[in-house]
Design a protein around this motif. Structure first.
Motif, mmCIF file in Angstrom:
data_model
loop_
_atom_site.group_PDB
_atom_site.id
_atom_site.type_symbol
_atom_site.label_atom_id
_atom_site.label_comp_id
_atom_site.label_asym_id
_atom_site.label_seq_id
_atom_site.Cartn_x
_atom_site.Cartn_y
_atom_site.Cartn_z
ATOM 1 N N ALA A 1 0.702 -1.481 -0.081
ATOM 2 C CA ALA A 1 -0.408 -0.208 -0.582
ATOM 3 C C ALA A 1 0.814 0.899 -0.227
ATOM 4 C CB ALA A 1 -0.870 -0.441 1.265
ATOM 5 N N ASP A 2 2.437 1.394 0.361
ATOM 6 C CA ASP A 2 2.773 2.380 0.742
ATOM 7 C C ASP A 2 4.023 2.413 -0.350
ATOM 8 O OD1 ASP A 2 2.258 1.165 4.008
ATOM 9 O OD2 ASP A 2 1.312 3.374 2.668
ATOM 10 N N CYS B 1 4.046 3.448 -3.012
ATOM 11 C CA CYS B 1 3.610 4.068 -4.287
ATOM 12 C C CYS B 1 5.116 5.756 -4.182
ATOM 13 C CB CYS B 1 2.274 4.732 -4.120
ATOM 14 S SG CYS B 1 1.863 4.967 -3.094
ATOM 15 N N ARG B 2 5.280 5.127 -2.868
ATOM 16 C CA ARG B 2 5.790 6.225 -1.903
ATOM 17 C C ARG B 2 7.708 6.475 -1.358
ATOM 18 N NH1 ARG B 2 2.429 6.043 1.735
ATOM 19 N NH2 ARG B 2 3.611 6.165 3.796
ATOM 20 N N GLU C 1 5.298 6.579 -6.960
ATOM 21 C CA GLU C 1 4.692 7.714 -7.511
ATOM 22 C C GLU C 1 5.186 8.713 -7.187
ATOM 23 O OE1 GLU C 1 1.983 7.452 -10.408
ATOM 24 O OE2 GLU C 1 2.247 4.476 -9.665
ATOM 25 N N ARG C 2 5.341 9.178 -5.864
ATOM 26 C CA ARG C 2 5.414 10.316 -5.409
ATOM 27 C C ARG C 2 7.317 9.927 -3.810
ATOM 28 N NH1 ARG C 2 2.962 13.615 -2.061
ATOM 29 N NH2 ARG C 2 3.209 14.358 0.409
ATOM 30 N N GLU D 1 8.363 12.584 -1.763
ATOM 31 C CA GLU D 1 8.332 13.571 -0.690
ATOM 32 C C GLU D 1 9.800 13.645 0.542
ATOM 33 O OE1 GLU D 1 4.903 11.577 1.320
ATOM 34 O OE2 GLU D 1 6.214 11.011 2.840
#
Lengths: 186, 178
Positions: free
Chosen positions: A93-94, A96-97, A133-134, A136
């Motif tokens: 779930a995570d 992507c980051r 995807e990201r 940060e």
């Protein structure tokens, strides 16, 4: 003594202070590593205390840097002067980051080196990791220099998070920035 | 539709005897739609979740109306450098939506949890950008919207933009409207 290894694409510094490149950080880089990781000015906004021993630095390189999913030395004319990394989350779930972190020896501040290196590193991380995807960055509200690097690299400032984390015993407000794999430089 | 006497709303630890009530909301796709939980499918799963997750949890409470469990609130504190913050999650059975129950439960949580978890200075909630109902509940409970985190995480297979809301130990819980 230097091994010829596959290097990441080189970028050039706009201010003409040398060729900037990214490559793996090795145990043999420990003395160069100490130049930034042992500097209190560099460590001020970082989670680590300045490294005071070669042994501790070697342990960090061996235990954290070498197995890291994305950790690069920032080099000027082939010499490590800093570091940049992007974390990877194992949970689906995570995944992507990823969180960006970087540090640069203080003698190299103010020349656009971090800006150039971070831009290249983020592009590399997106390219190597299709599920990412990201990217940060969590930056202390007082760390204006780092906020400028991210803004110049096209990161979007998403908000201020009050009392987000403890840094060296003090609770801090932070700014969260992000860049998406789909973001385009304007 | 009758309103609820919100003074009948209470928070308490979960009990094994809550299993049927728990299943009735945790087994409802509409309740779990915006949550990371998979919808529970059986009483056995409800019992196991209460026993293995709810009861040993650092801070999870059953939301009750009278003596009936109609929802939950969970607080997940961080550790190490993240110990000053905690994530909140909550859910309420569909038949209790729109009556102020969730808002009341959150306000009660915010009045209690900082005393129970003294390291926690910040409670934060991640909310789907399209989850308007939950955004309203958080705002009525006194949370501040910090910002929109783009493509932050997957929820049940869909990549989500999430709003991040926060409430600090120094923030003031709004007085109840009724």
């Amino acid at each position: 003594m230097e091994e010829q290894e596959q290097q990441s694409p080189r970028t050039s510094s706009g201010s003409g202070s040398g060729v900037i490149s990214l490559r793996s950080l090795k145990l043999s880089d420990v003395d160069d590593f100490m130049a930034w990781a042992g500097d209190p000015d560099v460590a001020h906004f970082c989670r680590f205390e300045p490294y005071t021993s070669r042994e501790a630095a070697l342990a960090y390189i061996a235990g954290t840097v070498l197995p890291h999913p994305y950790f690069r030395a920032i080099c000027v004319d082939g010499r490590p002067v800093g570091q940049v990394s992007v974390t990877r989350n194992e949970s689906l779930a995570d995944a992507c980051r990823g969180e960006l972190g970087y540090a640069l020896a203080s003698g190299y501040w103010g020349r656009g080196i971090a800006t150039e290196a971070v831009r290249a590193a983020v592009a590399e991380a997106f390219s190597a990791r299709p599920e990412l995807e990201r990217v940060e960055a969590i930056v202390d509200v007082e760390n204006k220099a780092s906020q400028r690097v991210l803004e110049k690299d096209g990161f979007r400032r998403e908000g201020v998070l009050r009392k987000y984390q403890v840094l060296k015993g003090r609770t801090r407000d932070v700014v969260v920035f992000s860049r998406l794999s789909t973001d385009v430089d304007s | 539709m009758e309103g609820v006497d919100l003074s009948a709303v209470s928070l308490r630890p979960f009990r094994i005897s809550d299993a049927d009530d728990f299943l009735s909301f945790a087994g409802d796709d509409q309740v779990t739609r915006f949550m990371r939980w998979n919808t529970l499918a059986s009483r056995e799963e409800a019992l196991a979740t209460i026993r293995d997750v709810c009861m040993p949890h650092p801070w999870r409470r059953a939301v009750c109306v009278g003596d009936r469990c109609v929802g939950f609130v969970s607080i997940w504190p961080g550790s190490g450098d993240d110990r000053c913050r905690a994530d909140i999650g909550y859910g309420v059975a569909r038949e209790w939506w729109g009556k102020g129950v969730a808002t009341r439960a959150l306000r009660m949580t915010l009045s209690q949890v900082f005393g129970d978890l003294p390291d926690v200075l910040r409670i934060q909630a991640f909310v789907g950008a399209d989850n308007k109902a939950s955004q309203r509940v958080l705002e009525k409970a006194g949370f501040t919207r910090d910002g929109l985190l783009r493509k932050y995480a997957y929820l049940k297979g869909t990549l989500q933009d999430l709003y991040l809301y926060s409430f600090l130990s120094t923030d003031v819980v709004p007085a109840a409207a009724d």
